[in-house]
Design an enzyme around this catalytic site. Structure first.
Site, PDB file in Angstrom:
ATOM      1  N   GLY A 113     -14.473   8.302  -4.483  1.00  0.00           N
ATOM      2  CA  GLY A 113     -14.512   9.733  -4.157  1.00  0.00           C
ATOM      3  C   GLY A 113     -15.842  10.120  -3.519  1.00  0.00           C
ATOM      4  O   GLY A 113     -15.886  10.958  -2.606  1.00  0.00           O
ATOM      5  N   ASP A 114     -16.916   9.509  -3.982  1.00  0.00           N
ATOM      6  CA  ASP A 114     -18.242   9.800  -3.423  1.00  0.00           C
ATOM      7  C   ASP A 114     -18.317   9.288  -1.985  1.00  0.00           C
ATOM      8  O   ASP A 114     -18.927   9.929  -1.112  1.00  0.00           O
ATOM      9  CB  ASP A 114     -19.350   9.131  -4.240  1.00  0.00           C
ATOM     10  N   ALA A 115     -17.721   8.121  -1.767  1.00  0.00           N
ATOM     11  CA  ALA A 115     -17.698   7.556  -0.414  1.00  0.00           C
ATOM     12  C   ALA A 115     -16.904   8.471   0.511  1.00  0.00           C
ATOM     13  O   ALA A 115     -17.308   8.744   1.646  1.00  0.00           O
ATOM     14  CB  ALA A 115     -17.069   6.157  -0.439  1.00  0.00           C
TER      15      ALA A 115
END
Ligand code: 26A
Length: 347
Positions: free
Chosen positions: A301-303
Site C-alpha cells: 500500500g505504501d508503494a
C-alpha cells in the site's frame, strides 16, 4: 546562511525499522494479534521483537509507512526529488534507516532524541497477510519545533508537494497542520495516506482536523469502511464511501479532492469532485501478479502511494498516477518487505 537544498516532495511520518519474520496463527494468538492488522505495542507485546529475531529468522528492513512511500516515489522520480522528516533515536537502527534512504536517494532530515530508541515494527508474515506490532519510541517524540527550525522550514517553503502518513496523526498533529497550512497558502498539493483502520477509529478527531486540507486521500477497503462507520454510515459500498470523503468540505477551493481506495486484487476505485461539484468515479483493474510471484504484502500500500505521488509531482493525469501506483505496488509485492528491486526497473 548557506542556500538550503530543495526537493519537490516532502514526506512526513514515523521512521521505523521493520523486524520481519514468518509466523503462524499460534504466534499471532500468543500476542493477541489479528492476521492483517496494525497495533501499537503494549507491555505484553514487547517480547515479540526478540521472538522474531531469535526464533523466526527475522530480517531488519527499512520501514515506516510514509518512509516507504518516500523511497517509492524517489524510485520513480529523477534524483534529488524526495526528502523525509520524522524522529529517530541515537542508535544503530537510526543509522540503518539513514543508510537505506541514502542508498535509495531519499534525503532525510531526522529529528534526533537521546532518551528513546529508534522506533521498530514487528512484522509477522503469514501467507499473504502481514500483521504489525509497532513500538514507536523515538518516532513518537516528533515536535513542531523541529519542522519550524530555520533550516527545515526554509526547505519546507521550497517544497512543491506534501505527503503525510496518517500514522503521524497519533504523533504530532501540529506538524501536519503546519504543512497543511503551507500547502493551502501556496496552492500546493497535500496528500494523506490513512495508514490503518485504527486511525479513523481511534484518531477520528485528528483525521477530521486534517481532512479539509487534503487534496488526495489514500486508503484501503478496511480503512474506508471504518472511516464511514466513524461518520455514522455503516456501509461496505466503496464508491459511496469515496463520494462521502470527496464531499468533506475543502479548504483549498482551487483543487478538487481525489479519493483513491485500493481493494487488494480487486480494481482500485477513484472518486474526484469536478468543478460542477459532481463526483466522478473511475475503476482501474490492478496489474496482475501470480501468487508465486508474491514475496509478501508488507509495504504494498505504501508503494502504491509512492507511485501515485510520483505521478502527482510530475503533474500526470489521474489515470497515469494510478498506473504508476499499481506498477510500483506490484514490484514491491515481489520483494522482501517494503522494498523495491535494485538495480532499478524503469517505468
Ligand atoms: C504509528 N504506527 C503504528 C506506525 C506504523 C507504521 N508506520 C508508521 N507508524 N505501524 C506500522 N508501520 C509501517 O507500515 C509499513 C507497512 O505499510 C511498517 O513499518 C511497515 O513498513
Amino acid at each position: 546562511m548557506a542556500e538550503t537544498q530543495s526537493f519537490p516532495l516532502l514526506c512526513l511520518e514515523n521512521p521505523l525499522l521493520d523486524i520481519q519474520g514468518v509466523g503462524d496463527q499460534a504466534m499471532l494468538d500468543k500476542y493477541g494479534m489479528k492476521p492483517n492488522d496494525t497495533i501499537l505495542a503494549e507491555e505484553k507485546h514487547m517480547g515479540i521483537y526478540e521472538d522474531l529475531l531469535s526464533n523466526r529468522n527475522a530480517k531488519l528492513i527499512a520501514g515506516g509507512a510514509a518512509q516507504n512511500t518516500a523511497r517509492g516515489a524517489q524510485y520513480m522520480l529523477p534524483p534529488n526529488s524526495v526528502w523525509y522528516v520524522g524522529c529517530v533515536g541515537e542508535d544503530e537502527y537510526a543509522q540503518t534507516l539513514r543508510e537505506a534512504c541514502k542508498k535509495e536517494g531519499v534525503h532525510t532530515e531526522y529529528m534526533v532524541v537521546t532518551h528513546q530508541p529508534t522506533g521498530k515494527c514487528g512484522v509477522v508474515i503469514n501467507e499473504h497477510n502481514r500483521s504489525m506490532c509497532t513500538h514507536l519510541a523515538a518516532a513518537n517524540e516528533y515536535k513542531l519545533d523541529h519542522l519550524k527550525s530555520e533550516k527545515i522550514w526554509s526547505m519546507v517553503e521550497k517544497t512543491e508537494v506534501f505527503y503525510v502518513g496518517g500514522y503521524h496523526l497519533t504523533v504530532c498533529v501540529p506538524a501536519i497542520m503546519a504543512l497543511a497550512e503551507e500547502a493551502l497558502a501556496k496552492n500546493k498539493p497535500f496528500l494523506l495516506g490513512m495508514g490503518a483502520a485504527f486511525i479513523p477509529q481511534f484518531f477520528k478527531d485528528q483525521l477530521a482536523q486534517v481532512m479539509p486540507y487534503c487534496d488526495y486521500v489514500f486508503g484501503n477497503e478496511d480503512e474506508a469502511e471504518v472511516w464511514a462507520k466513524s461518520q455514522g454510515k455503516d456501509t461496505k459500498d466503496l464508491k459511496e464511501i469515496a463520494k462521502m470523503m470527496c464531499e468533506v468540505p475543502k479548504k483549498n477551493k482551487h483543487r478538487p479532492r481525489t479519493v483513491v481506495i485500493t481493494h487488494g486484487t480487486q480494481p482500485t476505485i477513484t472518486a474526484r469532485m469536478n468543478t460542477d461539484m459532481v463526483v466522478e468515479f473511475n475503476e482501474f483493474p490492478v496489474h496482475a501478479i501470480s501468487d508465486e510471484e508474491i514475496n509478501d504484502t508488507n509495504g504494498a500500500g505504501d508503494a502504491f502511494a509512492g507511485g501515485f505521488t510520483a505521478g502527482v509531482v510530475q503533474g500526470k493525469s489521474l489515470e497515469d498516477c494510478v498506473h504508476m501506483a499499481q506498477w510500483l505496488a506490484r514490484l514491491s509485492l515481489k520483494e522482501l518487505g517494503p522494498s523495491y528491486p535494485f538495480p532499478k526497473q524503469t517505468y
